[in-house]
Design a protein around this motif. Sequence first.
Motif, PDB file in Angstrom:
ATOM      1  N   VAL A  98     -63.642   5.323 -28.399  1.00 47.63           N
ATOM      2  CA  VAL A  98     -63.370   6.678 -27.937  1.00 47.63           C
ATOM      3  C   VAL A  98     -61.937   7.087 -28.279  1.00 47.63           C
ATOM      4  CG1 VAL A  98     -63.272   8.230 -25.939  1.00 47.63           C
ATOM      5  CG2 VAL A  98     -65.084   6.506 -26.101  1.00 47.63           C
ATOM      6  N   ASN A  99     -60.961   6.182 -28.050  1.00 49.95           N
ATOM      7  CA  ASN A  99     -59.577   6.542 -28.364  1.00 49.95           C
ATOM      8  C   ASN A  99     -59.256   6.385 -29.847  1.00 49.95           C
ATOM      9  OD1 ASN A  99     -58.400   3.854 -28.974  1.00 49.95           O
ATOM     10  ND2 ASN A  99     -58.609   3.421 -26.777  1.00 49.95           N
ATOM     11  N   GLY A 100     -60.151   5.746 -30.610  1.00 47.64           N
ATOM     12  CA  GLY A 100     -60.002   5.667 -32.052  1.00 47.64           C
ATOM     13  C   GLY A 100     -59.282   4.454 -32.582  1.00 47.64           C
ATOM     14  N   LYS A 101     -58.627   3.684 -31.715  1.00 50.92           N
ATOM     15  CA  LYS A 101     -57.881   2.502 -32.162  1.00 50.92           C
ATOM     16  C   LYS A 101     -58.763   1.267 -31.967  1.00 50.92           C
ATOM     17  CE  LYS A 101     -54.214   0.402 -33.750  1.00 50.92           C
ATOM     18  NZ  LYS A 101     -53.915   0.479 -35.194  1.00 50.92           N
ATOM     19  N   VAL A 102     -59.646   1.022 -32.929  1.00 57.72           N
ATOM     20  CA  VAL A 102     -60.619  -0.055 -32.773  1.00 57.72           C
ATOM     21  C   VAL A 102     -60.113  -1.392 -33.302  1.00 57.72           C
ATOM     22  CG1 VAL A 102     -62.568   1.542 -32.863  1.00 57.72           C
ATOM     23  CG2 VAL A 102     -61.758   0.456 -34.974  1.00 57.72           C
ATOM     24  N   ASP A 103     -59.075  -1.373 -34.145  1.00 57.50           N
ATOM     25  CA  ASP A 103     -58.552  -2.607 -34.737  1.00 57.50           C
ATOM     26  C   ASP A 103     -57.063  -2.429 -35.009  1.00 57.50           C
ATOM     27  OD1 ASP A 103     -58.363  -1.140 -37.225  1.00 57.50           O
ATOM     28  OD2 ASP A 103     -60.498  -1.532 -37.529  1.00 57.50           O
ATOM     29  N   ASN A 104     -56.455  -3.431 -35.621  1.00 60.86           N
ATOM     30  CA  ASN A 104     -55.023  -3.346 -35.910  1.00 60.86           C
ATOM     31  C   ASN A 104     -54.715  -2.530 -37.159  1.00 60.86           C
ATOM     32  OD1 ASN A 104     -54.067  -4.765 -33.696  1.00 60.86           O
ATOM     33  ND2 ASN A 104     -54.083  -6.739 -34.749  1.00 60.86           N
ATOM     34  N   VAL A 105     -55.754  -2.017 -37.824  1.00 62.27           N
ATOM     35  CA  VAL A 105     -55.574  -1.288 -39.089  1.00 62.27           C
ATOM     36  C   VAL A 105     -55.637   0.224 -38.890  1.00 62.27           C
ATOM     37  CG1 VAL A 105     -56.516  -0.928 -41.408  1.00 62.27           C
ATOM     38  CG2 VAL A 105     -56.496  -3.229 -40.395  1.00 62.27           C
ATOM     39  N   GLN A 106     -56.610   0.689 -38.113  1.00 61.07           N
ATOM     40  CA  GLN A 106     -56.782   2.132 -37.917  1.00 61.07           C
ATOM     41  C   GLN A 106     -55.538   2.728 -37.224  1.00 61.07           C
ATOM     42  OE1 GLN A 106     -59.538   3.433 -39.274  1.00 61.07           O
ATOM     43  NE2 GLN A 106     -60.075   1.336 -39.813  1.00 61.07           N
ATOM     44  N   PRO A 107     -55.185   3.969 -37.529  1.00 58.93           N
ATOM     45  CA  PRO A 107     -54.028   4.607 -36.868  1.00 58.93           C
ATOM     46  C   PRO A 107     -54.344   4.931 -35.409  1.00 58.93           C
ATOM     47  CG  PRO A 107     -55.178   6.194 -38.237  1.00 58.93           C
ATOM     48  CD  PRO A 107     -55.817   4.863 -38.529  1.00 58.93           C
ATOM     49  N   PHE A 108     -53.295   5.037 -34.607  1.00 56.87           N
ATOM     50  CA  PHE A 108     -53.448   5.458 -33.218  1.00 56.87           C
ATOM     51  C   PHE A 108     -52.955   6.891 -33.081  1.00 56.87           C
ATOM     52  CE2 PHE A 108     -51.587   5.819 -28.864  1.00 56.87           C
ATOM     53  CZ  PHE A 108     -52.798   5.812 -28.177  1.00 56.87           C
ATOM     54  N   ASP A 109     -53.732   7.703 -32.390  1.00 64.92           N
ATOM     55  CA  ASP A 109     -53.394   9.109 -32.189  1.00 64.92           C
ATOM     56  C   ASP A 109     -52.606   9.264 -30.889  1.00 64.92           C
ATOM     57  OD1 ASP A 109     -53.213  11.827 -32.012  1.00 64.92           O
ATOM     58  OD2 ASP A 109     -55.347  12.167 -31.600  1.00 64.92           O
ATOM     59  N   TRP A 110     -51.292   9.381 -31.017  1.00 65.08           N
ATOM     60  CA  TRP A 110     -50.431   9.547 -29.842  1.00 65.08           C
ATOM     61  C   TRP A 110     -50.594  10.923 -29.194  1.00 65.08           C
ATOM     62  CZ3 TRP A 110     -47.871   6.111 -27.021  1.00 65.08           C
ATOM     63  CH2 TRP A 110     -47.501   4.890 -27.583  1.00 65.08           C
ATOM     64  N   ASN A 111     -51.238  11.857 -29.885  1.00 66.82           N
ATOM     65  CA  ASN A 111     -51.370  13.204 -29.343  1.00 66.82           C
ATOM     66  C   ASN A 111     -52.387  13.292 -28.206  1.00 66.82           C
ATOM     67  OD1 ASN A 111     -49.493  14.463 -31.098  1.00 66.82           O
ATOM     68  ND2 ASN A 111     -51.021  14.463 -32.734  1.00 66.82           N
ATOM     69  N   GLN A 112     -53.234  12.295 -28.068  1.00 64.98           N
ATOM     70  CA  GLN A 112     -54.191  12.314 -26.971  1.00 64.98           C
ATOM     71  C   GLN A 112     -53.498  11.986 -25.655  1.00 64.98           C
ATOM     72  OE1 GLN A 112     -57.128   8.939 -27.181  1.00 64.98           O
ATOM     73  NE2 GLN A 112     -55.857   8.276 -28.912  1.00 64.98           N
ATOM     74  N   ASP A 113     -54.144  12.328 -24.552  1.00 68.55           N
ATOM     75  CA  ASP A 113     -53.570  12.059 -23.233  1.00 68.55           C
ATOM     76  C   ASP A 113     -53.390  10.564 -23.012  1.00 68.55           C
ATOM     77  OD1 ASP A 113     -52.880  14.352 -21.931  1.00 68.55           O
ATOM     78  OD2 ASP A 113     -54.792  14.625 -20.899  1.00 68.55           O
ATOM     79  N   ASN A 114     -52.331  10.220 -22.295  1.00 64.69           N
ATOM     80  CA  ASN A 114     -52.180   8.861 -21.794  1.00 64.69           C
ATOM     81  C   ASN A 114     -51.548   8.944 -20.402  1.00 64.69           C
ATOM     82  OD1 ASN A 114     -49.269   8.887 -22.016  1.00 64.69           O
ATOM     83  ND2 ASN A 114     -49.434   8.342 -24.181  1.00 64.69           N
TER      84      ASN A 114
END
Length: 542
Positions: A98-114
């Motif tokens: 759901v947050n898109g960070k499934v592994d150490n390779v894919q980028p992480f979207d900091w724009n989503q809520d945390n």
Amino acid sequence: MNFCKLKLIFYMAAIVYMATGCNTKEEENTDEKPPNILFIMSDDHAYQAISAYGHDLNETPNIDRIANEGAIFTRATVTNSICAPSRAVLLTGKHSFVNGKVDNVQPFDWNQDNFPKLLQANGYQTALIGKIHLDGLPQGFDYSMVLPGQGNYYNPDFLVDGKKTRFEGYVTDITTDEALKWLETGRDKEKPFALMYHQKAPHRNWKPAEEYLTLYDDKDFTPPASFFDQETNYVGRGTAAKTQEMEIDGHARWGHDFKMEVDPYGDSTGFANELKRFNPEQLAKWKAAYDPKNEAFKKAFGQGDESTFSAEKKREIAHWKFNRYIKDYLRTIKSVDDGVGEVLDYLEANGLAENTIVVYTSDQGFYLGEHGWFDKRFMYEESFRTPLLVRYPKEIKAGTKIDKLVQNLDFAPTFLDYAGVETPKEMQGESFRKLVSGESGEWRDAVYYTYYEYPSVHMVKRHYGVATDRYKLMHFYYDIDEWEMYDLKTDPSEMNNVYDDPEYAEVRTMMHERLKGLREKYGDSDENDKKYLDAYLEARKK
């Protein structure tokens, strides 16, 4: 160490405080203030290596203080046992898919809520100091000082609000010093704070601090009962266990892992390049500690064709490798525990302990020789389970023990609950505030897990699964299609796959139903698996 003078002030303040019993400014009217949050996370810290869990491997007196004065969780788990995805889950309260960070390779979207963003918006001052392992400038923090990527143990670089700066010293000590510095001089003391104090250690490749280079030299550690699992080719398990590449005796490296500049056969290992980061004084101490031990091993076991070695000699070498690994691993934890003690002392000396929620955890568990392995990734218990200790004197009774299936998915909703901030609907975790206070015993009875990073380092197959308090069902997929199921009551070490056992037919049906229900609840699917596989394979081409 840096920051020594300020530490001395802290300790003097503690003496004055205990002697006079006077309230400090930050103690006053704590009932009217939202609680502070101190979120301590280490990297790859196995629950077996925290003495509060009773495994008698090492002593962690300061981390144990949190358990003794608060709660210890015995079945805390992760949703995805690998560094960056785990951290994305704890920040967002959402599963990896759901947050898109499934592994150490894919980028992480900091724009989503945390959760730090939401705390910021509700009057908290926030800081992130240490390791986060997510690319991009951290969002949600008034101050960030993070390691780029994995970071270095000695003389590390940090990104201070995005600007790269070299620090002289040992990374664990520096992280602690900077956390204390922010608590003392970097924050607005009129506001509640949320500090994420995250250590690199004990992540591979386990370089100890100068003062602990010879710790445990007088001790011989006995490997776990399943350490020589590979000798039977992991009988009772499937393809995934047999084809992994994380065996201490087989996949760990003479240089990077066992700290030899020249291997037993006279070949350069490349480890000398890692030592170039040391200053002359650090290097001299390192070599004084490791060179004699390395030479003693080579003298005892000699060189030659390993295929001609006796089974007994091979086991002796494997035993040495295990001891080199576990001693270095535990040495790095000693520094982590020291730092926890310093920060806890600061809270007490400054009247902050009563109104501060202190959490100690790791981004996942770790293998300490079980099945002969190091690393994590699998849904097997040692990497699936993670340590979790929580102290909050105003609500949590000392000595509380929680055996419910809490996950790292739950941190964000829990912190928001304590802060009185509404949890967004898209967060998938649950607040365990009432559970740990004893107000309610209701909790989930099953948890969901995913792992995606294959083919890659350590070669752990892609899989997903469901776990209850007793059973675990896993599906390994992509280049295989295999199911494994374990009865943790009769087989806590997960040595015997009972998926095809007729006696477990009803259990298997029940677990498949639970798995289907959780995949629907959280929004996972075979389409997700394919989407992230395609994205991963495409990213690897680049």
